[in-house]
Scaffold this motif. Sequence first.
Motif, PDB file in Angstrom:
ATOM      1  N   THR A  68      74.846  87.048 -74.283  1.00  0.00           N
ATOM      2  CA  THR A  68      73.578  86.853 -74.831  1.00  0.00           C
ATOM      3  C   THR A  68      72.833  88.008 -74.493  1.00  0.00           C
ATOM      4  N   LEU A  69      72.686  88.725 -73.543  1.00  0.00           N
ATOM      5  CA  LEU A  69      71.966  89.755 -73.099  1.00  0.00           C
ATOM      6  C   LEU A  69      72.514  91.218 -73.985  1.00  0.00           C
ATOM      7  N   ALA A  70      73.583  91.278 -73.859  1.00  0.00           N
ATOM      8  CA  ALA A  70      74.430  92.221 -74.497  1.00  0.00           C
ATOM      9  C   ALA A  70      74.125  92.468 -75.956  1.00  0.00           C
ATOM     10  N   SER A  71      74.015  91.057 -76.639  1.00  0.00           N
ATOM     11  CA  SER A  71      73.667  91.186 -78.019  1.00  0.00           C
ATOM     12  C   SER A  71      72.311  91.082 -78.410  1.00  0.00           C
ATOM     13  N   THR A  72      71.492  91.244 -77.544  1.00  0.00           N
ATOM     14  CA  THR A  72      70.064  91.215 -77.835  1.00  0.00           C
ATOM     15  C   THR A  72      69.268  92.372 -77.185  1.00  0.00           C
ATOM     16  N   GLY A  73      70.056  93.284 -76.917  1.00  0.00           N
ATOM     17  CA  GLY A  73      69.489  94.782 -76.505  1.00  0.00           C
ATOM     18  C   GLY A  73      69.417  95.053 -75.079  1.00  0.00           C
ATOM     19  N   THR A  74      70.098  94.101 -74.206  1.00  0.00           N
ATOM     20  CA  THR A  74      69.894  94.414 -72.803  1.00  0.00           C
ATOM     21  C   THR A  74      71.608  94.651 -72.541  1.00  0.00           C
ATOM     22  N   PRO A  75      71.924  95.968 -72.081  1.00  0.00           N
ATOM     23  CA  PRO A  75      73.473  96.206 -72.074  1.00  0.00           C
ATOM     24  C   PRO A  75      73.828  95.340 -70.845  1.00  0.00           C
ATOM     25  N   SER A  76      75.000  94.780 -70.907  1.00  0.00           N
ATOM     26  CA  SER A  76      75.441  93.852 -69.959  1.00  0.00           C
ATOM     27  C   SER A  76      76.799  93.533 -70.142  1.00  0.00           C
ATOM     28  N   PHE A  77      77.542  93.332 -69.042  1.00  0.00           N
ATOM     29  CA  PHE A  77      78.977  92.775 -68.767  1.00  0.00           C
ATOM     30  C   PHE A  77      79.075  91.845 -67.706  1.00  0.00           C
ATOM     31  N   PRO A 153      77.014  60.959 -62.702  1.00  0.00           N
ATOM     32  CA  PRO A 153      76.796  59.702 -62.174  1.00  0.00           C
ATOM     33  C   PRO A 153      77.122  59.867 -60.624  1.00  0.00           C
ATOM     34  N   LEU A 154      77.829  60.721 -60.289  1.00  0.00           N
ATOM     35  CA  LEU A 154      78.510  60.863 -58.687  1.00  0.00           C
ATOM     36  C   LEU A 154      77.521  62.007 -58.197  1.00  0.00           C
ATOM     37  N   ASN A 155      76.962  62.411 -59.143  1.00  0.00           N
ATOM     38  CA  ASN A 155      76.002  63.716 -58.603  1.00  0.00           C
ATOM     39  C   ASN A 155      76.790  65.087 -58.107  1.00  0.00           C
ATOM     40  N   LEU A 156      78.072  65.182 -58.579  1.00  0.00           N
ATOM     41  CA  LEU A 156      79.076  66.090 -58.297  1.00  0.00           C
ATOM     42  C   LEU A 156      79.337  67.097 -59.304  1.00  0.00           C
ATOM     43  N   ALA A 157      79.767  66.789 -60.522  1.00  0.00           N
ATOM     44  CA  ALA A 157      80.010  67.670 -61.408  1.00  0.00           C
ATOM     45  C   ALA A 157      78.833  68.487 -61.751  1.00  0.00           C
ATOM     46  N   PRO A 158      78.928  69.803 -61.946  1.00  0.00           N
ATOM     47  CA  PRO A 158      77.981  70.720 -62.316  1.00  0.00           C
ATOM     48  C   PRO A 158      77.308  70.438 -63.964  1.00  0.00           C
ATOM     49  N   THR A 159      76.274  69.865 -64.036  1.00  0.00           N
ATOM     50  CA  THR A 159      76.017  69.329 -65.444  1.00  0.00           C
ATOM     51  C   THR A 159      74.500  69.575 -65.587  1.00  0.00           C
ATOM     52  N   SER A 160      73.332  69.092 -65.184  1.00  0.00           N
ATOM     53  CA  SER A 160      72.162  69.418 -65.331  1.00  0.00           C
ATOM     54  C   SER A 160      71.937  70.830 -64.632  1.00  0.00           C
ATOM     55  N   SER A 161      72.655  71.395 -63.519  1.00  0.00           N
ATOM     56  CA  SER A 161      72.514  72.492 -62.849  1.00  0.00           C
ATOM     57  C   SER A 161      72.691  73.596 -63.797  1.00  0.00           C
ATOM     58  N   THR A 162      74.189  73.466 -64.666  1.00  0.00           N
ATOM     59  CA  THR A 162      74.409  74.577 -65.254  1.00  0.00           C
ATOM     60  C   THR A 162      73.739  74.718 -66.571  1.00  0.00           C
ATOM     61  N   THR A 163      73.229  73.536 -66.960  1.00  0.00           N
ATOM     62  CA  THR A 163      72.073  73.706 -68.180  1.00  0.00           C
ATOM     63  C   THR A 163      71.164  74.346 -67.887  1.00  0.00           C
ATOM     64  N   ASP A 170      68.890  82.217 -70.972  1.00  0.00           N
ATOM     65  CA  ASP A 170      68.449  82.461 -72.551  1.00  0.00           C
ATOM     66  C   ASP A 170      67.109  82.965 -72.451  1.00  0.00           C
ATOM     67  N   ALA A 171      66.169  82.470 -71.642  1.00  0.00           N
ATOM     68  CA  ALA A 171      64.872  82.712 -71.334  1.00  0.00           C
ATOM     69  C   ALA A 171      64.862  84.182 -71.224  1.00  0.00           C
ATOM     70  N   LEU A 172      65.509  84.765 -70.039  1.00  0.00           N
ATOM     71  CA  LEU A 172      65.710  85.926 -69.940  1.00  0.00           C
ATOM     72  C   LEU A 172      65.902  87.020 -70.987  1.00  0.00           C
ATOM     73  N   ALA A 173      66.910  86.513 -71.649  1.00  0.00           N
ATOM     74  CA  ALA A 173      67.383  87.373 -72.944  1.00  0.00           C
ATOM     75  C   ALA A 173      66.409  87.551 -73.960  1.00  0.00           C
ATOM     76  N   ILE A 174      65.795  86.358 -74.143  1.00  0.00           N
ATOM     77  CA  ILE A 174      64.761  86.399 -75.312  1.00  0.00           C
ATOM     78  C   ILE A 174      63.354  87.123 -74.939  1.00  0.00           C
ATOM     79  N   ALA A 175      62.941  86.930 -73.484  1.00  0.00           N
ATOM     80  CA  ALA A 175      61.853  87.652 -73.052  1.00  0.00           C
ATOM     81  C   ALA A 175      61.879  89.170 -73.047  1.00  0.00           C
ATOM     82  N   LEU A 176      63.194  89.526 -72.802  1.00  0.00           N
ATOM     83  CA  LEU A 176      63.627  91.136 -73.035  1.00  0.00           C
ATOM     84  C   LEU A 176      63.588  91.548 -74.168  1.00  0.00           C
ATOM     85  N   LEU A 177      64.345  90.629 -75.072  1.00  0.00           N
ATOM     86  CA  LEU A 177      64.300  90.891 -76.699  1.00  0.00           C
ATOM     87  C   LEU A 177      63.047  91.295 -77.064  1.00  0.00           C
TER      88      LEU A 177
END
Length: 327
Positions: A68-77, A153-163, A170-177
């Motif tokens: 997302t960064l790379a496609s919105t003007g911030t060179p990234s890999f 429900p086990l509070n183990l699988a990364p779900t809310s944290s990855t979201t 995305d917020a970083l990419a759009i702020a920079l854009l």
Amino acid sequence: MTTPDIDHDFLASARRTLLLEQNALRDLCERLDAPFTHACQHMLACRGRVVVTGVGKSGHVGRKIAATLASTGTPSFFVHAGEASHGDLGMLVRDDLVLALSNSGETAELTALLPLFKRLGTTMIAMTGNTSSSLARHADVHLDVSVAQEACPLNLAPTSSTTAALALGDALAIALLEARRFSPEDFALSHPGGTLGKRLLLRVEDLMHTGDELPVIRQDARLSEALVEMTRKGHGFTCITDNTGRLVGIYTDGDLRRTIDRHGDVRQLIIWDIMTPGGRTIGAQTLAAEAVRVMEDHRITALVVVDDRHRPIGLLKMHDLLRSGIV
């Protein structure tokens, strides 16, 4: 593993998941403060590339953030932290900036790289869910993406944290854009193969028929000459020009049918007397997407391309636009 419950309330489960992740994003939004601004300032000032790194689910999120960064003007890999310790760190140079993702902030593959980042003098931004972690303490800027509860429900699988991490990326990419004043044309340059890129980059001159493909006759020519030109070029009409080469009208297959209905012997008719005056025109530098709009608005399938003296220099047909993927 126990026997699956085929009567499980799947909708209730889905709604609970979405609400928990929604709450995580709301909390993240309310928690944003100065470190986010500092991170953006560092990234905007970076003279190299933003190198995103992580492992596991954080690595998957990191790949998306880098894209997302790379496609919105911030060179990234993206560089996998595990591979970085085995040679891929050679991709990193002093002017680069590192964006490291780890929910725990203690991922061994990442903490092993900290001395190397310091030796290179590379600015590091850490995105973790643990403000007291090794990554958070050693980073130049720490972005807190902690969540109260995983959707799992086990509070183990990364779900809310990855979201939360994905959304903050995305917020970083759009702020920079927005700070870069990144335009639709800039975006298209990063997406030349996509439909959006074509709509923003392709111009009429890239698609128009020119030279011997362009049907043109003089206004004092007979209808018989116009029919020969139309048949030879095969576009269903011909341009009519005056003595200076300026477009004064067009004659189409539809005009021919109407001429036959109105006149008995059509062989000696002068094209000036039976042509359609004017005709829809467009400039060669106009975006092809604008040509589509003109054709749709006027319910026509072709446009004459004219220069600044209103002389025909090309022909654009709806078929050309369809073939290019603009439509």
